[in-house]
Structure formats: structure tokens, C-alpha cells
Design a protein around this motif. Structure first.
Motif, mmCIF file in Angstrom:
data_model
loop_
_atom_site.group_PDB
_atom_site.id
_atom_site.type_symbol
_atom_site.label_atom_id
_atom_site.label_comp_id
_atom_site.label_asym_id
_atom_site.label_seq_id
_atom_site.Cartn_x
_atom_site.Cartn_y
_atom_site.Cartn_z
ATOM 1 N N PHE A 1 0.860 -1.188 0.000
ATOM 2 C CA PHE A 1 0.000 0.000 0.000
ATOM 3 C C PHE A 1 0.892 1.234 0.000
ATOM 4 O O PHE A 1 1.894 1.271 0.729
ATOM 5 C CB PHE A 1 -0.882 0.042 1.253
ATOM 6 C CG PHE A 1 -1.927 -1.029 1.329
ATOM 7 C CD1 PHE A 1 -3.211 -0.795 0.844
ATOM 8 C CD2 PHE A 1 -1.642 -2.270 1.876
ATOM 9 C CE1 PHE A 1 -4.179 -1.784 0.915
ATOM 10 C CE2 PHE A 1 -2.600 -3.265 1.946
ATOM 11 C CZ PHE A 1 -3.880 -3.028 1.466
ATOM 12 N N LEU A 2 0.510 2.231 -0.793
ATOM 13 C CA LEU A 2 1.179 3.527 -0.729
ATOM 14 C C LEU A 2 0.364 4.434 0.178
ATOM 15 O O LEU A 2 -0.857 4.525 0.046
ATOM 16 C CB LEU A 2 1.274 4.161 -2.126
ATOM 17 C CG LEU A 2 1.888 5.556 -2.178
ATOM 18 C CD1 LEU A 2 3.387 5.496 -1.893
ATOM 19 C CD2 LEU A 2 1.660 6.199 -3.552
ATOM 20 N N ILE A 47 -4.690 6.333 1.505
ATOM 21 C CA ILE A 47 -4.116 5.031 1.183
ATOM 22 C C ILE A 47 -4.453 4.630 -0.251
ATOM 23 O O ILE A 47 -5.607 4.749 -0.668
ATOM 24 C CB ILE A 47 -4.681 3.961 2.139
ATOM 25 C CG1 ILE A 47 -4.275 4.266 3.577
ATOM 26 C CG2 ILE A 47 -4.233 2.550 1.735
ATOM 27 C CD1 ILE A 47 -2.791 4.152 3.844
ATOM 28 N N THR A 48 -3.463 4.159 -0.997
ATOM 29 C CA THR A 48 -3.680 3.614 -2.332
ATOM 30 C C THR A 48 -3.240 2.151 -2.343
ATOM 31 O O THR A 48 -2.061 1.866 -2.133
ATOM 32 C CB THR A 48 -2.857 4.396 -3.384
ATOM 33 O OG1 THR A 48 -3.178 5.782 -3.290
ATOM 34 C CG2 THR A 48 -3.169 3.905 -4.787
ATOM 35 N N PRO A 49 -4.180 1.211 -2.579
ATOM 36 C CA PRO A 49 -3.787 -0.205 -2.641
ATOM 37 C C PRO A 49 -3.016 -0.501 -3.923
ATOM 38 O O PRO A 49 -3.412 -0.062 -5.001
ATOM 39 C CB PRO A 49 -5.125 -0.955 -2.603
ATOM 40 C CG PRO A 49 -6.169 0.040 -2.980
ATOM 41 C CD PRO A 49 -5.629 1.419 -2.741
ATOM 42 N N LEU A 50 -1.930 -1.252 -3.787
ATOM 43 C CA LEU A 50 -1.061 -1.564 -4.922
ATOM 44 C C LEU A 50 -1.055 -3.062 -5.195
ATOM 45 O O LEU A 50 -1.135 -3.870 -4.264
ATOM 46 C CB LEU A 50 0.373 -1.107 -4.624
ATOM 47 C CG LEU A 50 0.561 0.378 -4.295
ATOM 48 C CD1 LEU A 50 2.000 0.645 -3.860
ATOM 49 C CD2 LEU A 50 0.201 1.256 -5.482
#
Lengths: 92, 92, 92, 92, 92, 92, 92, 92, 92, 92
Positions: free
Chosen positions: I3-4, I81-84
């Protein structure tokens, strides 16, 4: 009198590579003459974008608009202008 | 290596005019030294706003962050950074 | 040289009604003198908002910034400026 | 009764230069007649953009919409309207 | 002449529950009188928000601004106005 | 149960004037029947825009979606819905 | 009839930890009763934020607004509501 | 592990009604199988929009991306994902 | 599972320099332990801002939320939060 | 010197599947070589989007722009760059 510009280039999809190269060549020539005359005080590429930030030093809003609308690629430029004044902390 | 900054000043309401004047005096001194060393290549007031656009010429991101966080008014500055590269049309 | 301004007033909560009334009286006087001199070419209330649109007719960005920062309520104004040029369809 | 308009022109890519020139000629004529009648109180080019800010002095929202939708280039205009009231500091 | 309003209420934290209740009582009375006179053609709560959408039927922008600025809670309202015209599909 | 809608019309460029006129005629008929049945409680043109604000009085979200997706021009409408509740200050 | 909510909690700075704990305890009780009655069909924490997404299954907009405004922490919640309809691909 | 998705469908203009119907049929089948396996925990139409909100219950980000990119209409979907955690007030 | 995160620090004005220093010391310790355990795969300062981008490598959304809400400065962090997922071009 | 990139791919509609596959193959090769040289320190897919977040470790803004503009798909990438500095809490 200084203005900061941000210019984003958005070519329409129907232009050929030759047409684009021709636009770019004429743009470079026009941009160079503006820099030599001092009307364009600087131009920088925005990293990763087909866009620039540039500084213009002109006598009036009308002169600035005439210069901007004279860019060969003007129909394909999205331009945003910020008027600048002398900063009290500037040493120039 | 050039970066464009936009800095907006937002003083908290509890600061006294004397405290603000002191911040501004120290800011001016710091800004002047950055300009004399060449690390700040220019600074302009944005017309009508307590804000500036400035150009920084530094060796690295770390150096730029160290310079910015050294501003006396840094806790009250909202800063946005745009990394710049050489533009193919620039004559410099 | 024309500029369009949008000004939003945001008073901090600690000001008394008397202080606000004093600011407004001085603002009105300053605004009136700018209109009589022609530097402010018009001012209108934005319906439903404590904000105005106004037109300025000035010689330079520096003059405009000096005028704007001279407003008694300047510390409480959020100002956005749009530079204007002559429109080819204007009959004036 | 005053309204501020911002109009952005967005021509579709299929229009020929002749069609565009014809639109612009008719737009100029229509705009001129609105200015002579006083319904359009002013029009200015936004520097660097194919856009204008204009002031309208009309009797009603319906009249304003009729005027705006009568522009020859109306299908290609993105228009945003801000209703204006008399400002207490205006000397007019 | 119709206008759509969106009003968001933002009370400052220093108001007491009694002051808020007093504002709300006076707001209700003022709002009721505007509805009885027909100047306010409708008012609805936006679900989940301390905000409303309302319709005003007035003679001019100045009248609308006078009505809006007459709301007891006006200093705590953020108001956005959309001017409306007759729709060709309306059967009224 | 009331809902406020904002609908923006965006026709694709390939439609002929005849096709557009046909869509508009069917839209008017459909809109009229919704108004006569009371499901559409009002519709107004947004001044200067190919857009409307409208009020719907329906039994459920499903009914509202069925009504909206029944508009002849539905594929070309960008619709945003705001659910409304009774306002405590409403006299109705 | 389903609605998706996003709720962001924003406590004012003057609340004591005890007051906050009390709010949270009452919130939990209220939320639990809504889930047991079926009016709240689900609630999830948004990762990294003091916020939730929740689903409501209610009879009307008025019922939904009554439920939302009954939350003990309602004065400190910023709520955005999206009305949902049955999806044609849903197997339920 | 739950995720909330918002998916907006944007078909390119060159698709025929038959192609669109085929996409929709395959989409429905794929969506149904995801619901039966429990990977898609729910799907709802956003009222008035060609868009949905859906809930996914998966083991990992990679599994979620594989599921999403498997949608027949994936090239025409604009998807935004919000990661969800268990809420302390959830009774499940 | 990566996660970023982007975290912006916003201290309330009433904190003393000692309280802030204490928060920062505890934050550094917590951050260090997360890096040594591998749950935080990297952290970088955003140039000119009191903010960071960081990478998290965790087993689930719940674990990530537990880690984030364990930050000593969590009440003063705005986190997005950005899921990667694995990128097909990644060589790792 | 680290930079975070977000890249969104937007292919024009006229590209054939073969052209796209060719772009993707060359992109993968270029991306692999950047990772092996250490200039690209990582690349991840953003879940549900045709987009990535990637980390670059380069000597200068000019080098970064040269790398980015060397991507085979560069004309179809929308890139946003965030300059990063060492974080005081980083253990590396």
C-alpha cells in the motif's frame, strides 16, 4: 512587468508527425526570438509532462496576449497566467 | 537543477504584530542570502495574495528541502514544488 | 490595463462588532477614492456571499498589488486576480 | 440587474477555418449590437485563453438566457454566470 | 424570477446552545414569513447535512441579496446561488 | 419523497440536427407526462447552460432510477442526485 | 431502499478525552441498535481515516435523515449520501 | 478483506448496440459468478448514473486486481477502490 | 501486499514545543520498529511539506489500519491510502 | 535522489490491439532495463486502474525527464511527479 505562465500542449489526434514536427520547429524559432528580445525571461520543461512554465516580461496585458496568441501552437495550448509583482525580499 | 515553488503564508491568529515583524525581518535576511548564493534564482509576489512564486537552483532534493525548512517562517508556509528540466526551446 | 478581481472577506472570530464596523467604514472610504480616481472601474456584490467582483484599471502589476494591499481589510481578504486584455468584439 | 459571465469557446475539431471565421464574424456583429443596446455592459479577453469575461445588464434571468442562447457560437460556449447585486461601497 | 440556493450552516464553536436555539427560532420565523409572501418557493433539508436547498422567486438580484442577508443566521451561512430560467419543457 | 437533480446534456458530435430535434421532441413529451403525474415537481433551465435543475417526488430510489433512465436523452445526460428531506422550517 | 454513506468524524479541539470516550460509547450503542433493527446494513472503517462507509436500508429520505441526525456524534460528522437502486446484475 | 469500489462505465462512441448488449450479457454472467463465489459481496446502481458501488471480499490486492481486470467491460470502466477495515461498532 | 500512503501532519496550535518534540521522538521509534519488522518498506519526506509518502507491506487491511492507528501522532495525521498490486513489468 | 511518479495510461481509440501489444512489449523491456540499472527503484499497479506508482532514483531533474520521455508509451502517459527527500525517521 512579470507574468508566470503554465502552458500545456494538447495536440488533436489527426495531426501527422510531419505537421507536429513543423509546429515544433516554428515554435522553437518564435520562442527563441521572444527570449532574445527579453519578452520571454525564461522557459522550463515541467518534468514528465508536455508542458512548460515560462516567465514573461512585458509592458501590458494586451502585449502579453498578443505574444501568447502569436505562438504557432497557440490553438493547441492551454495557458494559465499568474500576474507577478516585485517581492519585497527580492534583491534585484 | 531548477524547481518552481509556490509558497503561501498563513500566520496563526495568536501571533502579535511584533512577532510577525520579527519573522518578516529574519525571512528577508534569509531570502537575501539565498539569492546572493544563487540557490534562489528569483522571487516574485503573486498579485493580491500573501504568497510568492520562487525559483530554486540546487544540487538535490535533499538540499532543496533543507533550504525550504530553514525559512524562519517555514512552520507557517504552505509550499508546493514543481521540478523543472531544461526546455529544448530555451536559448540558455 | 484591466484586471478582474474576486475578493472574499473572512474576518477572524475575535474581532468585535465595533472593530468590524470601523474596518467597513475605512474600506468604504478607500474604495470610494479608488473609484473616483478611476483605478477601480466597478465593484459589485456577489449575491448571497460576503464577497465582491471588481474591475481595476491600472498601469502595472506593481500598482495593482499596491492598491490591493492598501485595503484596510486586506489581511482578511482572499483575492484572486484575472488579467484581462481588449476583446476584439468590444466596441470601446 | 448585473451578471458576470465567463465564456470559454470550445470548437469541435471538424469545423473548417471558413466555418470558424463565419461564426466569429456573426459573433462580433451580435456582440456589437448587445453592447450598443446596453444589454452587454462590457467584454474582455482573458489573457492567454480563448475565453472572455463579460457583464450583462438585463431585466430578468429569462432575458439573460435568451440573450446568451442567441450567440451564434452558443453551442460551442461553456458559460458560467454569477449574479451580482449593488455593492454598498459602489459610488454609482 | 427563480433562483436555486444551497445554504450550509457553519456555527462558530463559541456559540452557546441557548444562542443557537435563539438563532434557529428567529430563522424559522423569518423563513416562514418568506414562504408566506411567496419569495421563498420551497425549502428542503439535504439528507445528512446541516444544509438546505431552497427556491427563491424574486424581482431582482438586489432583492434576493437583501432577503438572503436578512436571515438571522446569515453570518454563519455559506450560500451558493444558481440563476434559473423557464425551461421549455415545463408545463407551468 | 423529494430529490433534486442536476442534468447536463452532452450530445455526441455525430448526431444530426434532425436526430437532436427528434430527441428533444420526445424528451418534451416524456417530461410533460412526468409533470402531469406529479413525479416531476418542477424543472428549470440553468441560465447559460444546456442543463436543468429538476425536482422529483417519488416513492423510492428504484422508481427514481427507472424514471431517469426512461428519458429519451438518458444516454446523453450526466445526472447528479441530491436526496432531500422535509425541512423543519418548511410551512408545507 | 439502500443508501451509501460516508461519514468523517471531526471533533472540535476543546473536547476532553472523557467527553470523546462518552460520545464513542453512546455512538457504539446507537450504531449497534441500528444494525440489529436492520436499518444499518453494514459499517466499515476506511483504512487510515477517522471515517466510515456504511449502508442504510430505510423506507424514505425523511427516515434516513432522522436516523443520521440521531447519532450522538452527529454535530461532529460530515456526512455524504449516495442513493442506490437495485443493480440489474445483482443476484439478490 | 473488504474493499468498496465505484465503477463508472464509459463506452467509446464507435461501439454498436449489439456489441454493447454482448458486453452487458457477459458482464452480468461474470458478475453473477463473483457474487455466487462470495468475492463480490454486493452491487448497487448509483441512482441516475451508469455507475455502480460494489463490495469485494478478497484475500489480497493482487486477487482484487485480477478480479477487476477480468470484467468483460474492464477497458471501459473507470474504477476507484477504497480499502475497508473492520469497524469497532460493527456487530458482525 | 503493498500500500502507498501519503501522510500530512497537522498539529493543533495549542501543543507546546516540548509536546511536539515528544511526539516526534515516539514517532521515530515507532517508525523505526515498523521498518525493522518490514511492515514499513520505505518512507520519504515530500520536499517542502510536513508530509511523507511511505510504503507498507502487510497481510490485510485490518493489519494496515492497526499499524496506522498505532502511530503516536495518528490523531494529527491526515492519511490517504492507495492499494497496490504487482505490476506485470516489475522484475521482482 | 528519489521521485515518486504516478503514470496513467490513456491510449487513443484508433490504436489496434497489435499496436497496443507492441507498445506494451517495448514498455516492459524499457521498464526492465531501468529497474536493472537501478534508475527505477520500484513499480506497482494501482488496483483497478490502468496506472502505476513508481519510484525513480536519479541524479537530476533532466535525467528524470529524459528517462520518462524515453518510455515507448510516453505520448499516452499522463505523469505526475513528486520530489522526495530523505525522511528523518528512515533507517536507511
Amino acid at each position: 512587468m512579470m507574468f508566470l505562465a503554465r502552458m500545456d500542449v494538447e495536440f488533436p489526434p489527426h495531426l501527422t508527425p510531419e505537421q507536429i514536427a513543423d509546429f515544433q520547429a516554428r515554435e522553437k524559432e518564435y520562442s527563441g526570438s521572444l527570449q532574445r528580445s527579453g519578452e520571454m525571461a525564461g522557459i522550463w520543461r515541467i518534468v514528465g509532462e508536455y508542458a512548460n512554465h515560462s516567465l514573461f516580461d512585458v509592458e501590458s496585458n494586451d502585449e502579453l496576449h498578443a505574444i501568447l496568441s502569436g505562438f504557432p501552437m497557440y490553438p493547441y495550448l492551454k495557458i494559465r497566467i499568474t500576474p507577478l509583482a516585485r517581492h519585497p525580499n527580492s534583491i534585484r
